[in-house]
Design a protein around this motif. Sequence first.
Motif, mmCIF file in Angstrom:
data_model
loop_
_atom_site.group_PDB
_atom_site.id
_atom_site.type_symbol
_atom_site.label_atom_id
_atom_site.label_comp_id
_atom_site.label_asym_id
_atom_site.label_seq_id
_atom_site.Cartn_x
_atom_site.Cartn_y
_atom_site.Cartn_z
ATOM 1 N N VAL A 145 -19.922 -0.466 13.087
ATOM 2 C CA VAL A 145 -19.702 0.988 13.110
ATOM 3 C C VAL A 145 -20.343 1.640 11.882
ATOM 4 O O VAL A 145 -21.011 2.677 11.984
ATOM 5 C CB VAL A 145 -18.191 1.299 13.159
ATOM 6 C CG1 VAL A 145 -17.947 2.799 13.027
ATOM 7 C CG2 VAL A 145 -17.585 0.779 14.456
ATOM 8 N N LYS A 146 -20.173 1.015 10.733
ATOM 9 C CA LYS A 146 -20.724 1.566 9.481
ATOM 10 C C LYS A 146 -22.239 1.694 9.555
ATOM 11 O O LYS A 146 -22.808 2.714 9.128
ATOM 12 C CB LYS A 146 -20.323 0.668 8.311
ATOM 13 C CG LYS A 146 -20.838 1.132 6.948
ATOM 14 C CD LYS A 146 -20.384 0.179 5.845
ATOM 15 C CE LYS A 146 -21.027 0.518 4.501
ATOM 16 N NZ LYS A 146 -20.566 1.811 3.965
ATOM 17 N N TYR A 151 -24.180 2.116 12.234
ATOM 18 C CA TYR A 151 -24.599 3.202 13.123
ATOM 19 C C TYR A 151 -24.180 4.577 12.615
ATOM 20 O O TYR A 151 -24.858 5.573 12.873
ATOM 21 C CB TYR A 151 -24.069 2.957 14.538
ATOM 22 C CG TYR A 151 -24.878 1.911 15.277
ATOM 23 C CD1 TYR A 151 -26.221 2.118 15.559
ATOM 24 C CD2 TYR A 151 -24.301 0.707 15.672
ATOM 25 C CE1 TYR A 151 -26.968 1.162 16.218
ATOM 26 C CE2 TYR A 151 -25.047 -0.265 16.334
ATOM 27 C CZ TYR A 151 -26.379 -0.026 16.605
ATOM 28 O OH TYR A 151 -27.132 -0.979 17.251
ATOM 29 N N GLU A 152 -23.097 4.633 11.867
ATOM 30 C CA GLU A 152 -22.643 5.921 11.352
ATOM 31 C C GLU A 152 -23.392 6.351 10.094
ATOM 32 O O GLU A 152 -23.579 7.555 9.855
ATOM 33 C CB GLU A 152 -21.144 5.864 11.035
ATOM 34 C CG GLU A 152 -20.257 5.916 12.259
ATOM 35 C CD GLU A 152 -18.777 6.020 11.910
ATOM 36 O OE1 GLU A 152 -17.988 6.341 12.813
ATOM 37 O OE2 GLU A 152 -18.411 5.779 10.732
ATOM 38 N N GLU A 153 -23.855 5.357 9.291
ATOM 39 C CA GLU A 153 -24.358 5.712 7.967
ATOM 40 C C GLU A 153 -25.822 5.377 7.712
ATOM 41 O O GLU A 153 -26.432 5.963 6.822
ATOM 42 C CB GLU A 153 -23.502 5.021 6.895
ATOM 43 C CG GLU A 153 -22.041 5.437 6.924
ATOM 44 C CD GLU A 153 -21.225 4.750 5.837
ATOM 45 O OE1 GLU A 153 -21.843 4.136 4.926
ATOM 46 O OE2 GLU A 153 -19.988 4.812 5.902
ATOM 47 N N ASN A 157 -28.343 3.832 10.487
ATOM 48 C CA ASN A 157 -29.180 3.746 11.685
ATOM 49 C C ASN A 157 -30.618 4.253 11.540
ATOM 50 O O ASN A 157 -30.911 5.434 11.628
ATOM 51 C CB ASN A 157 -28.505 4.505 12.831
ATOM 52 C CG ASN A 157 -29.227 4.273 14.144
ATOM 53 O OD1 ASN A 157 -29.710 3.171 14.393
ATOM 54 N ND2 ASN A 157 -29.299 5.295 14.980
ATOM 55 N N ASP A 206 -16.050 -3.353 11.876
ATOM 56 C CA ASP A 206 -16.237 -2.186 10.990
ATOM 57 C C ASP A 206 -17.670 -2.096 10.476
ATOM 58 O O ASP A 206 -18.217 -0.998 10.317
ATOM 59 C CB ASP A 206 -15.280 -2.269 9.804
ATOM 60 C CG ASP A 206 -13.830 -2.021 10.195
ATOM 61 O OD1 ASP A 206 -13.590 -1.558 11.316
ATOM 62 O OD2 ASP A 206 -12.939 -2.315 9.372
#
Length: 404
Positions: free
Chosen positions: A43-44, A46-48, A50, A40
């Motif tokens: 993912v966090k 790269y989503e928030e 990066n 998680d």
Amino acid sequence: MLDINKIRADFPILTQKVNGKPLVYFDNGATSQKPKVVIDAIVKYYEEINANIHRGVHTLSQLATDAYEVSRGKIQNHINAKFPYEVIFTAGTTHGINAIANGFASILKAGDEVMVSALEHHSNIVPWQMLCEKTGAKLVVIPMNEEGELILSEFDKLLSDKTKIVTVNHISNALGTLNPIKYIIDKAHQFGAAVLIDGAQAVPHLKPNVQELDCDFYVFSGHKICGPTGTGVLYGKEEWLRKLPPYQGGGEMIATVSFEKTTYADLPHKFEAGTPNIAGGIVLGTAIDYLNEVGFENIQAYEHELLEYATSKLLEIEGLRIFGTAKEKTSVISFNIDGIHPYDIGTIIDKLGIAVRTGHHCAQPIMDFYKIPGTIRASFAFYNSKEEIDIFVEAVKKAKTMLS
């Protein structure tokens, strides 16, 4: 005590089936599985967040930089380094070893000696051979005995004023032997030699205290401690990191650049050229948080229980020999069965959903010592269970019957 069912629920991959059978993952010496909190966190990022680090004034760059440096601080605390800048992010153990071997090329001369042990992974042999070829230094090897332990009396004899660096693993990846590294470090320092410890196989099982050990360098990989692949740490004492030249040139590791001369950045950036694995570095801190929450004392006690249980069960199989019977060892069992190639057993039990490693485990000198082509290696982690060991032992018995 560990709540194994609760821990196993943290690892999504453990619920899947392989070849129609529940996965039994006993290849933890090669790489560990990842808990959901680590997945998680990747993912966090790269989503928030990066963004590149250390270079931008914009908000996302600052967030990424802060998270990366917080992770460095977590690692510093975890291994008890004196300063955060003694923690260098790398791509893994191999990267860290090569960085130091490359640096020692500026120090060594013909006739100097580099000492390795007979228990080393190829990654802690080949870079030093390359260094010796480049400098004219001599590679000296600490021998091992039948139990898979280093012969310390021979180590004592081999040490001399010619010894410039001693490099040994904390734990053998092929046999599970826990080496007496504090003794080795202290003895080497009496002769003025530096000491590098390959901690790749140790950090999943224990917390290294680099100040207490007094090692000059300690290297390990993130992917073996529930972190992402392509991540690792090189710890180095400040005095050594300032003395050695950088391993790579490029962005980030410079202070000033002109066509006439380049000056290098201060630590740790001197050894961190280019855009790093930012997500990996950040999430390595997440993985270390997770393991500390589980607790290394709990991990050690439980894995020792698994080791003893599996050892007793496997030794009930006629013709089975375990290689590596050191008094001090971790949860690794390397074994063969008389007259059967390890690859054949590994192939059959894979059909039954069981993942083990077969071959020389990137430790050919060990296999040559025992005069064998390789072994079957079962390596256990804190998320494994005795029930899985029972399934594994029955699978080995079945494979033996099929191949006999």
